[in-house]
Write an enzyme that holds these catalytic residues in place. Structure first.
Site, short mmCIF file in Angstrom:
data_model
loop_
_atom_site.label_atom_id
_atom_site.label_comp_id
_atom_site.label_asym_id
_atom_site.label_seq_id
_atom_site.Cartn_x
_atom_site.Cartn_y
_atom_site.Cartn_z
N GLN A 30 -7.00 -6.16 -12.40
CA GLN A 30 -5.61 -6.38 -12.81
C GLN A 30 -4.97 -7.38 -11.85
OE1 GLN A 30 -3.62 -2.77 -14.26
NE2 GLN A 30 -2.10 -3.18 -12.70
N GLY A 31 -4.64 -8.56 -12.32
CA GLY A 31 -4.03 -9.61 -11.50
C GLY A 31 -2.52 -9.56 -11.58
N SER A 65 -8.02 -4.68 -7.21
CA SER A 65 -9.11 -3.70 -7.12
C SER A 65 -10.36 -4.19 -7.83
CB SER A 65 -8.69 -2.37 -7.73
OG SER A 65 -7.57 -1.85 -7.07
N GLU A 149 -0.57 4.14 -16.31
CA GLU A 149 -1.74 4.09 -15.44
C GLU A 149 -1.99 5.35 -14.63
OE1 GLU A 149 0.08 1.47 -11.70
OE2 GLU A 149 -1.46 0.64 -12.97
#
Length: 166
Positions: A30-31, A65, A149
């Site tokens: 995830q950027g 991550s 999330e």
């Protein structure tokens, strides 16, 4: 990510990305976070500039991550700097194995270097068809993702609580 794609992605985007994401066949990172932005996600400076059928990505993401093993990056980038900061953000599915993407591990205090990384985008390209949602809808999409999330962890708490009650 699944919730973001199902809520905001076109049918074509859903059909392309959901099977690999759900099965685990394709790994994602995830950027979102950037250096010097702190917790102000909307202040991101990574840009995506249209060039024919592609967007050209330039910028720097951090605390990403497992970026070193990811096949895809769910990337937020600024596509319109002329509008308020929450409005000019767009989301893309960016292939991680291409020229213009450099990955650098972050060494944690415990010596681990594989969990988090920083990703530098220097002229990386993403097909316009890999846009998730509409141009400028990235903030709404990000809020959809972050609101969901924590769910897998919460399910664990509910399960343990149910066991305790029984």
């Amino acid at each position: 990510l699944v919730q973001g794609i199902t809520t905001h992605g076109s049918r074509a985007v859903q059909e392309r990305f959901l099977p690999g994401l759900i099965s685990g066949r394709e790994r994602w990172c995830q950027g979102f976070s950037e250096p010097d932005a702190g917790s102000d996600l909307a202040s991101l400076r990574t840009t995506a500039t249209r060039d024919g059928d592609d967007y050209v990505i330039n910028g720097h993401k951090i605390w990403t991550s497992y970026s070193d093993v990811a096949d895809w990056c769910f990337l937020l980038a600024r596509t319109d700097p002329s509008v308020p900061k929450h409005k000019g953000i767009t989301a893309f599915a960016v292939p991680m194995r291409q020229p213009g993407i450099e990955q650098r591990p972050l060494r944690m205090i415990n010596g681990i270097t594989t969990e988090f990384g920083q990703v530098i985008f220097d002229g990386a390209r993403v097909a316009a068809e890999n846009m998730i949602g509409e141009p400028g809808e990235g903030w709404r999409l990000a809020m959809t993702i972050v609101s969901h999330e924590r769910e897998p962890g919460e399910l664990g708490y509910v399960s343990r609580y149910a066991k305790t009650v029984k």
